[in-house]
Design an enzyme around this catalytic site. Structure first.
Site, PDB file in Angstrom:
ATOM      1  CG  HIS A 277      91.954   8.283  30.711  1.00  0.00           C
ATOM      2  ND1 HIS A 277      91.300   8.493  29.513  1.00  0.00           N
ATOM      3  CD2 HIS A 277      92.687   9.399  30.918  1.00  0.00           C
ATOM      4  CE1 HIS A 277      91.626   9.667  29.016  1.00  0.00           C
ATOM      5  NE2 HIS A 277      92.460  10.247  29.841  1.00  0.00           N
ATOM      6  CG  ASP A 328      91.251  13.084  26.909  1.00  0.00           C
ATOM      7  OD1 ASP A 328      91.777  14.166  27.237  1.00  0.00           O
ATOM      8  OD2 ASP A 328      91.774  11.995  27.157  1.00  0.00           O
TER       9      ASP A 328
END
Length: 450
Positions: A277, A328
């Site tokens: 991220h 994810d």
């Protein structure tokens, strides 16, 4: 020897695809990649001409999904309504985590990984923290959940890196794990290392790695233990980093610095580390990541879905951080979407166009992702590399009329027709050869949620 004739193929160090390429492999390795001058036009559909299988469309190296939480697949379509943020979504995720056991996790992960194969993903990095039984009681085999993932990937026909995550506390302040979180914890980093040391699968399709869930979940004084374990074994290390501003604020309140600075001070950053991220880094954080050559895995769909924000992808790449991609939370499984979102989200962030070219996006989706997962011999159509091929049709409603170089800005996972992993065909004519993916997804999710 197995031979394929690609209408177009994306070869290493080429800015755009090359037409008419003969690809040959023996024992799962590419032995020849030969552009053919004046090759004939491919026939419609995948068919065998002589001893070479024709691959109409654009053939890419295998795609690498560098960040997956397989059990999140059960949440798709169930968390998108209403208001809230990352933290309210997390409560829904914990409810699913509380229901899984090795058998149900095997079924769900098998279906999720087979969906990845349909999307052209030949290798996945599973950021794995669902280790123990309810209440945190270890199974008789303390790595039973890891073993379920290994078996699931084998059934689905893709390679797997189990990124075993240390998850020890509920916050930067060291709060104890509660509720479903207890299933994630090993007590401390030394006991985490002992458990992971006991897991040594011999399967050729799997490799191990380590993960620090986040600075919320591993106390500062134990970060070096996890990083040192990965370094001693020469394995990749991944860590969720600055996904939310609240994580940055909490870290500053407890440690007086950003999460990136904390990781740097404890020896976590480096060429074998991937920050997942990195949505809210400071300018100094970007420099720390780039100077250490720490990779960054972007998961744009999840970062949008959870209202995380848009990270400074171009600045991180320019600073020296290799970029990879992940699905994810599996809100979608589509690395074409993730790749183009890197460029399109950067346009939203900067209100300027043209940050990442097509070749940059191909690199992030292939060779960089594989390297981040410890598979340095994959992600390129080059002699000696693994024989992973992904063919994308150029005649769908989405890709018709699109030049091959524009595929990453137009195609979706639904346009993948043919997938080869280590020389074995896993997907042909858009169908998985061994898994009924829709049926198994439906049934495995229903079993978890019932």
């Amino acid at each position: 020897m197995t031979r394929w004739l690609a209408e177009y193929a994306w070869l290493p160090d080429h800015a755009e695809p090359t037409p008419d390429v003969l690809i040959e492999a023996t024992d799962g390795r590419l032995t020849a990649v030969t552009p053919l001058a004046g090759g004939g036009s491919p026939a419609a559909g995948v068919e065998v001409l002589g001893d070479a299988t024709r691959l109409p469309g654009l053939t890419l190296p295998g795609l690498a999904d560098a960040h997956s939480h397989a059990f999140h697949r059960a949440l798709r379509g169930r968390t998108h309504d209403g208001r809230g943020d990352f933290w309210s979504w997390r409560d829904l995720m914990y409810a699913v985590a509380a229901r899984l056991d090795p058998d149900s996790y095997l079924a769900l992960a098998r279906a999720a990984y087979a969906e990845m194969a349909l999307a052209g993903i030949t290798c996945v990095g599973e950021f794995h923290y669902l280790h123990h039984g309810p209440g945190g009681t270890p199974y008789d085999d303390p790595n039973a959940m890891s073993a379920a993932l290994v078996e699931a990937a084998a059934h689905a026909g893709i390679r797997l890196t189990v990124l075993d995550a240390a998850y020890l506390t509920a916050g930067v302040d060291g709060a104890e794990l509660v509720g479903p979180q207890r299933r994630f914890g090993d007590g401390d980093a030394l006991r985490w290392a002992e458990r992971v040391d006991a897991f040594r699968p011999a399967d050729e399709h799997v490799r191990l790695g380590a993960a620090i869930h986040s600075v919320r979940a591993v106390p500062a004084e134990q970060l070096a233990t996890v990083a040192g374990w990965a370094d001693r074994h020469g394995l990749p290390l991944h860590v969720h980093l600055s996904e939310q501003p609240a994580e940055n604020d909490a870290c500053r309140a407890v440690h007086g610095c950003t999460p990136t600075r904390l990781l740097a001070d404890h020896g976590v950053l480096g060429r074998h580390t991937t920050a997942v991220h990195a949505t809210h880094p400071t300018a100094a954080d970007v420099a720390l990541l780039g100077d250490s050559r720490t990779g960054v895995c972007l998961c744009p769909t999840t970062e949008r879905e959870l209202a995380d924000g848009i990270g400074p992808a171009r600045r991180m790449a320019e600073a020296g951080s290799p970029l990879s991609l992940g699905s994810d939370s599996h809100a979608v499984v589509d690395l074409f979407e993730e790749a183009r979102a890197v460029e399109l989200d950067e346009r939203l962030r900067t209100r300027k166009r043209g940050h990442f070219g097509a070749a940059d996006l191909v690199t992030a989706a292939t060779v960089t992702g594989h390297a981040a997962l410890g598979w340095g011999d994959a992600g390129r159509l080059a002699v000696g590399d693994r024989a992973d091929l992904v063919t994308v049709r150029l005649d769908s409603a989405r890709t018709a009329g699109v030049p091959p170089v524009g595929v990453f800005f137009a195609a979706t996972a639904a346009d993948v027709t043919h997938v080869v992993v280590d020389g074995r065909t896993v997907v042909a004519d858009g169908r998985h050869l061994t898994v009924d993916v829709p049926t198994e997804l439906r049934d495995s999710i229903a079993a978890v949620l019932s």
